[in-house]
Design a protein around this motif. Structure first.
Motif, mmCIF file in Angstrom:
data_model
loop_
_atom_site.group_PDB
_atom_site.id
_atom_site.type_symbol
_atom_site.label_atom_id
_atom_site.label_comp_id
_atom_site.label_asym_id
_atom_site.label_seq_id
_atom_site.Cartn_x
_atom_site.Cartn_y
_atom_site.Cartn_z
ATOM 1 N N ALA A 2 0.881 -1.360 -0.030
ATOM 2 C CA ALA A 2 -0.056 -0.047 -0.203
ATOM 3 C C ALA A 2 0.942 1.337 0.204
ATOM 4 O O ALA A 2 1.966 1.107 0.701
ATOM 5 C CB ALA A 2 -0.882 0.017 1.095
ATOM 6 N N SER A 6 -1.383 6.482 2.119
ATOM 7 C CA SER A 6 -2.677 5.779 2.658
ATOM 8 C C SER A 6 -2.926 5.693 4.025
ATOM 9 O O SER A 6 -4.129 5.708 4.716
ATOM 10 C CB SER A 6 -2.912 4.322 2.048
ATOM 11 O OG SER A 6 -2.083 3.489 2.899
ATOM 12 N N GLU A 89 -0.558 3.403 -7.187
ATOM 13 C CA GLU A 89 -0.816 3.042 -5.928
ATOM 14 C C GLU A 89 -1.265 4.273 -4.996
ATOM 15 O O GLU A 89 -1.974 4.048 -3.933
ATOM 16 C CB GLU A 89 0.536 2.672 -5.156
ATOM 17 C CG GLU A 89 0.718 1.098 -5.532
ATOM 18 C CD GLU A 89 -0.227 0.295 -4.848
ATOM 19 O OE1 GLU A 89 -0.826 0.387 -3.920
ATOM 20 O OE2 GLU A 89 -0.699 -0.711 -5.586
ATOM 21 N N ALA A 93 -4.862 5.083 -3.224
ATOM 22 C CA ALA A 93 -4.877 5.740 -1.864
ATOM 23 C C ALA A 93 -5.560 6.918 -1.806
ATOM 24 O O ALA A 93 -6.480 7.258 -0.780
ATOM 25 C CB ALA A 93 -3.462 5.910 -1.324
ATOM 26 N N GLU A 96 -9.414 6.063 -2.146
ATOM 27 C CA GLU A 96 -9.639 5.238 -0.888
ATOM 28 C C GLU A 96 -9.903 6.422 0.237
ATOM 29 O O GLU A 96 -11.032 6.191 1.005
ATOM 30 C CB GLU A 96 -8.676 4.197 -0.380
ATOM 31 C CG GLU A 96 -9.051 2.941 -1.004
ATOM 32 C CD GLU A 96 -7.902 1.889 -0.916
ATOM 33 O OE1 GLU A 96 -6.944 2.159 -0.124
ATOM 34 O OE2 GLU A 96 -7.954 0.844 -1.873
#
Ligand code: SF4
Ligand code: SF4
Length: 111
Positions: A2, A6, A89, A93, A96
């Motif tokens: 991750a 994030s 990635e 993040a 999200e």
């Protein structure tokens, strides 16, 4: 793996209440805040690392941790931007984060 991005919850700025004093910009250790074109404080999303010193110094209490912010401020356009192109990635993040904290506003610009 991750993205490091994030991990952080970040801050929302109620720009209508901001009196353009600059204290938050001065105190941020990561240079994650700037004045926008209206001299209101604006967050640079990918730079914020959650030490929250900006919240402590704001004389009009218009900076909130994102999870604690009234929804109305999370939905208003203008209070944050992304300053560079995110890798996939990081982009994930970002999406999200937006979903998790129900942030209605899109960033002012990407890239
Ligand atoms: S929470 Fe910390 S890193 Fe984020 S904008 Fe405020 S002072 Fe800067
Ligand atoms: S400390 Fe508060 S009033 Fe001062 S520029 Fe930052 S957000 Fe605006």
């Amino acid at each position: 793996m991750a993205s490091e991005l994030s991990k952080y919850v970040r801050v929302v700025i109620d720009q209508e209440t901001c009196i353009s004093c600059g204290a938050c910009i001065e105190v941020c250790p990561y240079d994650a805040l700037e004045f926008d074109e209206n001299m209101k404080s604006r967050l640079m999303w990918e730079k914020c690392k959650d030490d929250f010193s900006c919240i402590e110094v704001c004389p009009v209490n218009c900076i909130y941790k994102v999870p604690e912010s009234p929804q109305i401020y999370k939905d208003k356009p203008g209070w944050y931007r992304i300053t560079r192109v995110l890798d996939p990635e990081e982009q994930k993040a970002f999406e999200e984060w937006k979903r998790k904290y129900n942030v209605g506003a899109d960033p002012v610009s990407i890239g």
